[in-house]
Write an enzyme that holds these catalytic residues in place. Sequence first.
Site, PDB file in Angstrom:
ATOM      1  N   GLU A 135       3.300  -3.517   0.026  1.00  0.00           N
ATOM      2  CA  GLU A 135       1.779  -3.681   0.251  1.00  0.00           C
ATOM      3  C   GLU A 135       1.069  -2.565  -0.529  1.00  0.00           C
ATOM      4  O   GLU A 135       1.367  -1.502  -0.198  1.00  0.00           O
ATOM      5  CB  GLU A 135       1.482  -3.395   1.838  1.00  0.00           C
ATOM      6  CG  GLU A 135       0.023  -3.626   2.447  1.00  0.00           C
ATOM      7  CD  GLU A 135      -0.504  -3.313   3.308  1.00  0.00           C
ATOM      8  OE1 GLU A 135      -1.466  -3.037   3.702  1.00  0.00           O
ATOM      9  OE2 GLU A 135       0.600  -3.626   4.313  1.00  0.00           O
TER      10      GLU A 135
ATOM     11  N   CYS B 154      -7.054  -0.328   2.053  1.00  0.00           N
ATOM     12  CA  CYS B 154      -6.513  -1.187   1.134  1.00  0.00           C
ATOM     13  C   CYS B 154      -7.255  -2.335   1.068  1.00  0.00           C
ATOM     14  O   CYS B 154      -7.557  -3.125   0.130  1.00  0.00           O
ATOM     15  CB  CYS B 154      -5.153  -1.556   0.940  1.00  0.00           C
ATOM     16  SG  CYS B 154      -4.597  -2.180   2.833  1.00  0.00           S
TER      17      CYS B 154
END
Length: 463
Positions: free
Chosen positions: A231, A265
């Site tokens: 990720e 993010c």
Amino acid sequence: MTPVLATVSPVDGRVYVERPLDGPAAVEEALARASRAFRDWRSTPLERRQELLSRAVDAMVARAPAIAEELTWQMGRPVAQTPGEMRGFEERARFMIAAAPSALAPVEPAPKPGFTRFVRREPVGVVAVVAPWNYPYLTSVNAVIPALAAGNAVILKHSHQTPLCAERYAEAFAEAGLPEGVFQYLHLDHADTERLVADPRVGFVCFTGSVAGGRAVRGALSGRFVGMGLELGGKDPAYVRADADLAHAVENLVDGSFFNSGQSCCGIERIYVHARLHDAFVDAFVETTRGYRLGNPLDAGTTLGPMVRAQAADFVRGQVADALRDGARALVDPAGFPAEAPGTPYMAPQVLVGVDHSMRVMREESFGPVVGIMKVGSDEEAVALMNDSDYGLTASVWTRDEEAALALGDRIETGTVYMNRCDYLDPALAWTGVKDSGIGCTLSPLGYEQLTRPKSFHLRTTS
């Protein structure tokens, strides 16, 4: 002399935590313990694993106030907001524990006379979890809890900025009665982290962090046929259509841009607004942004804390300076935020217009409190700009028309499509990305697939 991990608090620049770094011998010992513990843990009934993990979640929640305060000291998020991290941790952990029986149940094809056939999901072994500092519990829980629920052993390497998070996990698991060796943590430098993930006893690697870090993990695993979940970064876009609820879009997109000082993010980093709403949207967005209070995150009235370190803030300031040099306009005067101090982690939020995709601030991940806003004339133009990125983690569409949102979502290159919300993870939905935002999937029942391997049983009855 043993190398030391030193966590410098962005609050006041002092060392908040010091820990000796674990070396190659500690990595070897942890892997040996995990491998031994895995043999018994995988055979522990799922109901028992669920029970122990639920107790550990209870123990973490009981410590929530202390965890929230020390989290503020470690990474700078305002103390008024850090309690939300533990609420999110609990939501995700309990969902994944409850989802385990159905997600791990055998897959049985249609009956076939004379045969017993099914596919069983087996744990992969030792799972190495490498977690970041920006949402240290919310990122790590996505892997730690389901990996353990599936019957794996876990070794957690947490960021040097948030080492206490790994220790809090260990305390909670010990209090819950988790068998020794099933969960462990290590404080490691980069070289020993690569040594850990590359070891053949590791059956899967979960990494959350930068694109460069993801490439390093992939390189460390290049000689092995082993799974990984990466990720990585994001440059998440929002599109405000002409039919959007203006007030709702402004309120939520300002929060999506600047919560956690933009260090998310899936935070909003670029906004495309239909020409019909553009000017009104920008005016309201800037007015709302000016209402933020930048300051000491231990003050309950602070709504915007420092970035994690001065270098990170200076990187974002550099993006802004380059954009202004290339013709962009800054709409927020830093003088309205007295705590703003160049060369420190305390950075005022900034809103830029007159931006385009030739500018770093619209292409590089900023990971800070800045957002660029562009005017568009159509859905087609908005989709083209949203897709013009190396990243694809989330994207949001702001509209009153659900059919339009679905049609646009089909065309946007992203892992998650939102309508009228952003910067949120629903544990019932798969968390994934495309392009440089990474590979793999966490959360939802699908999150168990990468933490297990299918094993087919094909049994023929003989007379």
